[in-house]
Design an enzyme around this catalytic site. Structure first.
Site, mmCIF file in Angstrom:
data_model
loop_
_atom_site.group_PDB
_atom_site.id
_atom_site.type_symbol
_atom_site.label_atom_id
_atom_site.label_comp_id
_atom_site.label_asym_id
_atom_site.label_seq_id
_atom_site.Cartn_x
_atom_site.Cartn_y
_atom_site.Cartn_z
ATOM 1 N N ASP A 195 0.859 -1.188 0.000
ATOM 2 C CA ASP A 195 0.000 0.000 0.000
ATOM 3 C C ASP A 195 0.890 1.230 0.000
ATOM 4 O O ASP A 195 1.939 1.252 0.656
ATOM 5 C CB ASP A 195 -0.945 0.001 1.199
ATOM 6 C CG ASP A 195 -0.230 -0.087 2.532
ATOM 7 O OD1 ASP A 195 0.056 0.978 3.120
ATOM 8 O OD2 ASP A 195 0.033 -1.209 2.991
ATOM 9 N N ASP A 214 -9.996 3.447 5.387
ATOM 10 C CA ASP A 214 -8.891 3.405 6.353
ATOM 11 C C ASP A 214 -9.332 4.183 7.588
ATOM 12 O O ASP A 214 -9.350 5.412 7.595
ATOM 13 C CB ASP A 214 -7.651 4.033 5.705
ATOM 14 C CG ASP A 214 -6.446 4.097 6.643
ATOM 15 O OD1 ASP A 214 -6.576 3.698 7.817
ATOM 16 O OD2 ASP A 214 -5.378 4.553 6.192
ATOM 17 N N GLU A 259 -8.571 4.586 11.541
ATOM 18 C CA GLU A 259 -7.548 4.287 12.545
ATOM 19 C C GLU A 259 -7.291 5.527 13.385
ATOM 20 O O GLU A 259 -8.065 6.479 13.370
ATOM 21 C CB GLU A 259 -6.265 3.826 11.853
ATOM 22 C CG GLU A 259 -5.719 4.826 10.836
ATOM 23 C CD GLU A 259 -4.399 4.398 10.231
ATOM 24 O OE1 GLU A 259 -3.407 4.372 11.000
ATOM 25 O OE2 GLU A 259 -4.361 4.092 9.012
#
Length: 282
Positions: free
Chosen positions: A81, A170, A172
């Site tokens: 990634d 994503d 987080e």
């Protein structure tokens, strides 16, 4: 006694256009969308976040088991990634080293687009990789549905061509402030649901959730309600993926190190290359 009308003060007559201009400027200022709140001194600049940015700081790292990595190539397919941090990526080098899939950061919040997106997204595709895009969520700036729209509109879509992976949320640690973006556990679950629902309605695919078990536990209360519909991409820099968030019995992808060759962040798809292509097709 005759009443004499006082002449209008020249200063007053000149003040009217000035006042009008001031009011017009104020209205224009109020009509401009507010930028994300300024971060405290020493915090990263908005837009600089990337997948796994908080993993080392909060979960630490254990050296990956290289023999396990090699042995799993048959049943688990290597991937990477990337974000603007990597700049122009040497995709032929990664391909020759056995990397078969890649995710590129597309967007963050509703205020950032990766300037290297085209080279990274198209470059991985051109060498033969199966590729997709991810969105770095900032739940404290705008709503989940709004960010899903921004993501889809700027490279995060999906096509059933066998080489495009579904988009990734994503979600987080907040690199700019409070780890949970100032949201309660229930409010965070609602935000994530709004993003996932809008992404599915726009693309026809369920988005992948990228997260770490400790963050998910702290910030969603270890919510299990997305496991039946949304694949999991787990972040843990160690020789095993460890305990997964509630509801998921297995991961679809695993970010296992931030110190890989050519590109630091390396990942495994939980299946062989043919299964990866089936997953891309949907």
């Amino acid at each position: 006694m005759d009443l004499v009308e006082s002449p209008i003060s020249p200063h007053r007559s000149r003040s009217r256009p000035a006042l009008t201009a001031a009011l017009t400027g104020l209205l224009l200022t109020l009509s401009v969308p507010a930028a994300p709140a300024a971060t405290a001194p020493g915090t990263p600049a908005r837009g600089s976040a990337y997948m796994g940015m908080g993993v080392l700081a909060h979960d630490g790292s254990a050296p990956p088991d290289d023999s396990s990595t090699t042995g799993n190539r048959v049943t688990q397919t290597e991937g990477v990634d990337v974000s603007s941090y990597q700049g122009n990526v040497a995709w032929p080098t990664l391909w020759s080293a056995g990397t078969k899939w890649a995710y590129t950061k597309g967007t963050e919040g509703t205020y950032y687009k990766n300037p290297y997106f085209t080279q990274q997204y198209n470059g991985s595709y051109d060498v033969g990789m199966v590729r997709g895009a991810y969105h770095f969520a900032t739940p404290d700036t705008t709503g989940g549905a709004t960010q899903a729209d921004y993501f889809v509109d700027h490279g995060g879509g999906w096509s059933k061509d066998g080489k495009t992976l579904p988009g990734v949320l994503d979600i987080e640690w907040n690199p700019y402030g409070d780890a949970c973006y100032g949201k309660s556990k229930s409010a965070m679950v609602t935000w994530v649901r709004d993003f996932l629902n809008r992404y599915k309605s726009r693309t026809g695919r369920a988005a992948v959730i990228y997260t770490a078990t400790s963050w998910w536990t702290d910030c969603t209360g270890n919510y299990a309600g997305f496991a039946a519909t949304n694949p999991l991409w787990i972040a843990r820099y160690a020789s095993t993926a460890g305990t997964l968030p509630s509801g998921w019995s297995s991961y679809t992808m695993w970010q296992y190190t931030s110190t890989g060759k050519t590109v630091g962040d390396h990942d495994r798809f939980n299946g062989g290359l043919s299964q990866l292509k089936d997953f891309a097709t949907g």
